[in-house]
Design an enzyme around this catalytic site. Structure first.
Site, short mmCIF file in Angstrom:
data_model
loop_
_atom_site.label_atom_id
_atom_site.label_comp_id
_atom_site.label_asym_id
_atom_site.label_seq_id
_atom_site.Cartn_x
_atom_site.Cartn_y
_atom_site.Cartn_z
CG ASP A 80 -8.04 14.72 7.71
OD1 ASP A 80 -9.00 14.17 8.27
OD2 ASP A 80 -6.86 14.36 7.89
CE1 TYR A 118 -2.46 11.73 13.25
CE2 TYR A 118 -1.52 11.22 11.11
CZ TYR A 118 -1.79 10.86 12.41
OH TYR A 118 -1.40 9.63 12.88
CE LYS A 129 -6.53 8.15 14.18
NZ LYS A 129 -6.06 9.34 13.49
NE ARG A 140 -2.50 -4.18 -7.13
CZ ARG A 140 -2.47 -4.35 -8.46
NH1 ARG A 140 -3.13 -3.51 -9.25
NH2 ARG A 140 -1.83 -5.35 -9.00
C1 LIG Z 1 -5.03 9.59 12.49
C2 LIG Z 1 -5.24 10.69 11.50
C3 LIG Z 1 -4.74 10.59 10.18
C4 LIG Z 1 -3.93 9.40 9.72
O1 LIG Z 1 -4.68 8.24 9.69
P1 LIG Z 1 -4.09 6.76 9.91
O2 LIG Z 1 -5.29 5.91 9.79
O3 LIG Z 1 -3.44 6.73 11.26
O4 LIG Z 1 -3.09 6.54 8.82
C5 LIG Z 1 -5.00 11.61 9.31
N1 LIG Z 1 -5.69 12.72 9.69
C6 LIG Z 1 -6.17 12.85 10.95
C7 LIG Z 1 -6.93 14.08 11.32
C8 LIG Z 1 -5.95 11.85 11.89
O5 LIG Z 1 -6.41 12.01 13.15
#
Ligand SMILES: *Cc1c(COP(=O)(O)O)cnc(C)c1O
Length: 378
Positions: free
Chosen positions: A170, A98, A195, A46
């Site tokens: 982000d 998001y 993504k 961890r």
């Molecule tokens: C999908 C997404 C998230 C969340 O990510 P996960 O891997 O699904 O937990 C956060 N910010 C953006 C812009 C996203 O597209």
């Protein structure tokens, strides 16, 4: 080292012992100590795992940071970062973030008295005006989903500096290949690596990068305390994805340009949202702060009926949530990702029933355009 090279050679790229040219998957939870407290670099997985560490080194490198961190999902990364703050603090946050980030702030962290204001961060003066005595951070997403709104990262960094706030970006939609927020003055970059970074619709993961040692210590403390870490197998899959990130992003960008040109000129398409379009309100800023516009395109066909019909007819675009993969994906935000937003608020934001969002993949663009053509009709 240039960006494309970093994706291949930027982390810990081989196994010292055997010379294996991909980092092995250290599927292990604990490490032998040569004497009490006499560690060979790792003690408990961890706290640190060699495969995860290799991935953390690559993301730090790609974002021009000094330290990286890998989490079990994008939301695990964002949740952990938010724990840098405490009860009574206030966060300014992009209004069309998001959905998961929206839910985290409003349904989870609110209970712990972490206060927030959602505002349109594309307008720096509204950000300035929203700052309160207890404001400690600005959290932005740029470009946003599904309307690809662009926030000026440098401007946000100036405001953050003036008021001694943390600037968190982000960077999921842009990826470090097109946009490096730390270089523009952000303190923390977060990714849903689920993504583009993973890129193959096969891993759920989150990544963080920072430049400051002090912040890195605090984040490592939280990563270890909260424990939402990424496992070795998934860390390895992300490193494999990163090796082709540049190639994928280039192909996606080229495909996207052609698709945008096609959509703009189609009679059944009322409007097209893509930061690469000259008339897009964020175009100039996008051009300044990123080297590409990405592969997310939204377009409005005027009615929910037509939109649903297109989704029924389309063949190569998979009807699914998520984005950023090798395969093209298609969705209707109003009925899927954004269904929980009240109708009036959706209309305010421009998320109509006729709005279709596509995540362009790496297929031959001629097939994608022929497919769109037969589905949209004339
Ligand atoms: C999908 C997404 C998230 C969340 O990510 P996960 O891997 O699904 O937990 C956060 N910010 C953006 C812009 C996203 O597209």
């Amino acid at each position: 080292m240039r960006s494309k090279t970093k994706m291949v050679h930027g982390g810990i790229t081989q196994d010292e012992q055997t010379g294996a040219v991909s980092v092995p998957i250290y599927q292990v939870s604990t490490f032998k100590q040569d004497g009490v407290g006499n560690l060979r670099g790792y003690e408990y997985a961890r706290t640190g795992n060699p495969t995860r560490h290799a991935l953390e080194t690559v993301i730090a490198n790609l974002e021009n940071g000094s330290h990286g961190f890998a989490f079990g999902s994008g939301m695990a990364a964002i949740s952990t970062i938010m724990l840098l703050l405490k009860a009574g603090d206030h966060v300014i946050i992009t209004d069309d973030v998001y959905g998961g980030s929206f839910r985290l702030m409003t349904k989870v962290l609110k209970k712990f008295k972490l206060d927030h204001t959602f505002i349109d961060t594309t307008k720096p003066e509204t950000v300035q005006n929203a700052i309160q005595k207890n404001t400690k951070a600005i959290f932005i997403e740029t470009p946003t989903n599904p309307l690809l709104k662009i926030t000026d990262i440098k401007k946000m960094a100036e405001i953050a500096k003036e008021h001694q706030l943390l600037l968190i970006v982000d960077n999921t939609f842009a990826t470090p290949y097109w946009q490096q927020p730390l270089d523009l003055g952000a303190h923390i970059v977060v990714h849903s690596a689920t993504k583009y970074i993973g890129g193959h619709s096969d891993v759920v993961a989150g990544l963080v990068a920072v430049q400051s040692d002090e912040l890195a210590d605090r984040i490592h403390f939280l990563q270890n305390s909260v424990g939402a870490v990424l496992g070795p197998q998934d860390s390895w899959l992300l490193m494999r994805g990163i090796k082709t990130l540049a190639l994928r992003m280039e192909q996606i960008e080229n495909n996207s340009k052609e698709i945008v040109d096609y959509l703009i000129n189609h009679d059944n398409v009322k409007s097209v949202y893509y930061p690469g379009i000259k008339t897009h309100p964020g175009h100039q800023i996008a051009k300044q702060q990123s080297t590409g516009f990405g592969g997310m395109i939204s377009f409005d066909v005027g009615s929910g009926e037509l939109a649903e019909n297109i989704l029924k007819e389309i063949k190569y675009f998979t009807l699914a949530e998520s984005l950023g993969a090798v395969e093209s994906l298609i969705s209707i935000p109003a009925k899927m990702t954004h269904a929980s937003i009240p109708y009036d608020r959706r209309m305010e934001l421009g998320i109509t029933d006729g709005l279709i969002r596509i995540s362009v993949g790496i297929e031959d663009v001629r097939d994608l355009m022929e497919d769109l053509d037969q589905a949209i009709g004339n």
